[in-house]
Design a protein around this motif. Structure first.
Motif: not given
Length: 94
Positions: A27-28, A54-55, A80-82, A88-90
Motif C-alpha cells: 500500500l505504501a 518506513r523504507e 525495483e528502482k530503489s 533498499h536495506p533488509h
C-alpha cells in the motif's frame, strides 16, 4: 497458512502477520496514506503501519526527491528502482 504458501511456491515461514506487513508495504508503494494503511491492517494507532512502511516512505520522501530526481514525493521510487540503486536495506523489525 503454511500449506497455502507452500502450494504457491513460497518457501520459508509465512504467517498472518507476514501478510499484514507485506500488504502495508505494498500500500505504501502505491502511495496509500498512513490512515488507509492503518485501516487496512486494522491497527488502533498509526505507529505500526508507519514502522512497517518506513523504507517505502523513505524512498518517496523529500530527500529521495532531491537526491534521485523524483519530481514529487507522491511519485516516489519503486522497490525495483530503489533496489537497483542499492537503497533498499533488509527489513529489520521495529
Amino acid at each position: 497458512m503454511q500449506a497455502r504458501s507452500k502450494a504457491a511456491g513460497i518457501h520459508g515461514r509465512v504467517s498472518g502477520h507476514s501478510l499484514r506487513v507485506g500488504s502495508t508495504q505494498s500500500l505504501a508503494e502505491r502511495n496509500a496514506s498512513l490512515v488507509a494503511m492503518q485501516l487496512a491492517g486494522r491497527w488502533s494507532s498509526p505507529s505500526m503501519p508507519a514502522c512497517y512502511a518506513r523504507e517505502q516512505e523513505a524512498v518517496r520522501g523529500p530527500v529521495a526527491c532531491l537526491r534521485y530526481g523524483v519530481k514529487s514525493p507522491g511519485e516516489g521510487l519503486t522497490r525495483e528502482k530503489s533496489s537497483k540503486m542499492g537503497l533498499h536495506p533488509h527489513f529489520s523489525p521495529c
